[in-house]
Design a protein around this motif. Structure first.
Motif, short mmCIF file in Angstrom:
data_model
loop_
_atom_site.label_atom_id
_atom_site.label_comp_id
_atom_site.label_asym_id
_atom_site.label_seq_id
_atom_site.Cartn_x
_atom_site.Cartn_y
_atom_site.Cartn_z
N GLY A 15 -2.44 6.69 16.78
CA GLY A 15 -1.21 6.36 16.09
C GLY A 15 -1.15 4.92 15.64
N CYS A 16 -2.30 4.33 15.30
CA CYS A 16 -2.33 2.92 14.90
C CYS A 16 -1.90 2.71 13.45
CB CYS A 16 -3.74 2.35 15.10
SG CYS A 16 -4.99 3.03 13.98
N CYS A 18 -3.60 2.75 10.82
CA CYS A 18 -4.58 2.06 9.97
C CYS A 18 -4.89 2.87 8.72
CB CYS A 18 -5.86 1.79 10.75
SG CYS A 18 -5.77 0.35 11.84
N CYS A 19 -4.96 4.19 8.85
CA CYS A 19 -5.26 5.03 7.68
C CYS A 19 -4.15 4.92 6.64
CB CYS A 19 -5.47 6.48 8.11
SG CYS A 19 -4.08 7.23 9.01
N GLN A 20 -2.92 4.94 7.10
CA GLN A 20 -1.77 4.86 6.21
C GLN A 20 -1.73 3.50 5.51
OE1 GLN A 20 1.87 6.78 7.71
NE2 GLN A 20 2.96 4.91 7.21
N LEU A 21 -2.00 2.45 6.27
CA LEU A 21 -2.00 1.10 5.70
C LEU A 21 -3.16 0.90 4.74
CD1 LEU A 21 -1.10 -0.92 8.92
CD2 LEU A 21 0.36 -0.56 6.94
N ALA A 22 -4.33 1.47 5.07
CA ALA A 22 -5.50 1.34 4.20
C ALA A 22 -5.26 2.01 2.86
CB ALA A 22 -6.72 1.94 4.88
N CYS A 23 -4.57 3.15 2.89
CA CYS A 23 -4.24 3.86 1.65
C CYS A 23 -3.32 3.01 0.79
CB CYS A 23 -3.59 5.20 1.98
SG CYS A 23 -3.15 6.19 0.54
N LYS A 24 -2.32 2.40 1.42
CA LYS A 24 -1.42 1.52 0.68
C LYS A 24 -2.18 0.32 0.09
CE LYS A 24 2.76 3.27 0.92
NZ LYS A 24 3.50 3.61 -0.31
N ASP A 25 -3.05 -0.26 0.89
CA ASP A 25 -3.81 -1.42 0.43
C ASP A 25 -4.70 -1.07 -0.76
OD1 ASP A 25 -4.83 -4.22 0.88
OD2 ASP A 25 -6.70 -3.11 1.17
N TYR A 64 -0.12 12.18 17.57
CA TYR A 64 0.03 11.74 16.18
C TYR A 64 -0.83 12.62 15.28
CZ TYR A 64 1.80 7.66 18.63
OH TYR A 64 2.51 6.83 19.47
N VAL A 65 -0.27 12.97 14.13
CA VAL A 65 -0.97 13.84 13.19
C VAL A 65 -0.94 13.23 11.79
CG1 VAL A 65 -1.14 16.13 12.17
CG2 VAL A 65 -0.37 15.89 14.53
#
Length: 271
Positions: A15-16, A18-25, A64-65
């Motif tokens: 649940g960090c 990082c994937c969601q933030l990387a997509c935004k970046d 987390y999913v």
């Protein structure tokens, strides 16, 4: 060329985000048209980490999913395509052409997974592209997969990921759309509790606890804290029996595991 797929191991996801933030970046303020127009800073998550909290204190289970476009084999958007404004690439990724698909809000409403967003400013339906623009430039992975610190996300040819896909599940298989995002180790339901002696005001260690459903038996014992857990249970109706030497047995009948169950503090009466 093999069809691409994602495999997500929920047991490894911390649940960090990082994937969601990387997509935004990768996608905010960057224009990769016609594969992808810029993603808005807010309101859209082409990969979104959802947290699930089950049970009640102190018996709580959190997992987390990450969820995204499933690049389904039978993607309903493809049936609505006009002049190539939605298409499937040779690698299996489904792309909404950010130039040709302008003004087609109905595309954003067609996905049963809610993975397609409507950009009011651009007049464009948008979603995860699998970072197709990166793949076309020699990258092996989408940004979300590249940035996952626990390797919970895996991306590759579906044929080469069969060792991970076997035994995995997909979201809402009842749609029959053939998703290519697979999930491993999504936790099942649980039944838990704490067993104690109300007279001695001590927990009962080593009590035998059985859970029975449809002729199937699960067994465990209370630990040094008096706790017991039955984890990863299917949805069903369970009867729970608690037995300890010198105490009258305790029975809980008809427990429905449509939700995780915390039986709380369970007093045992001495014989």
């Amino acid at each position: 060329m093999g069809k691409k797929a994602f495999v997500l191991d929920i047991a490894k996801c911390s649940g960090c985000y990082c994937c969601q933030l990387a997509c935004k970046d990768e996608h905010c303020n960057n224009d990769f048209s016609p594969i992808a127009a810029p993603q808005p800073d807010i309101g859209q998550f082409w990969i979104k980490v959802n947290d699930y909290v089950n049970g009640s204190a102190p018996k709580v289970q959190v997992h987390y999913v990450p969820e995204m476009c499933n690049h389904c084999e039978k993607c309903p958007l493809l049936d609505m395509a006009r002049d190539g404004d939605v298409y499937r690439r040779e690698d299996g990724l489904v792309v909404i052409d950010s130039v040709k698909a302008r003004g087609r809000k109905e595309l954003a409403e067609a996905c049963p997974y809610g993975a397609v967003y409507w950009n009011e400013e651009l007049g464009l339906a948008q979603k995860c592209t699998g970072c197709a623009h990166l793949l076309d430039n020699g990258y092996a992975k989408p940004r979300c997969v590249e940035m996952c610190p626990t390797e919970a996300l895996v991306f590759g040819d579906e044929d080469e990921l069969q060792d991970l896909i076997v035994g995995a599940t997909v979201m809402h298989p009842e749609t029959g759309l053939g998703p290519r995002v697979y999930y491993r180790n999504i936790p099942g339901q649980f039944i838990a509790g704490l067993v104690y002696d109300p007279v001695e005001k001590e927990v009962v260690i080593g009590a035998r606890v059985r859970a029975i459903t449809g002729g199937k038996l699960y067994m465990t014992n209370t630990d040094e804290y008096g706790d017991f857990w039955f984890r990863d249970l299917a949805v069903g109706v369970f009867d729970v029996y608690i037995e300890a030497k010198g105490y009258k047995p305790k029975v809980f009948k008809g427990l429905h595991t449509t939700e995780c169950i915390n039986l709380g503090e369970i007093p045992l009466e001495k014989e």
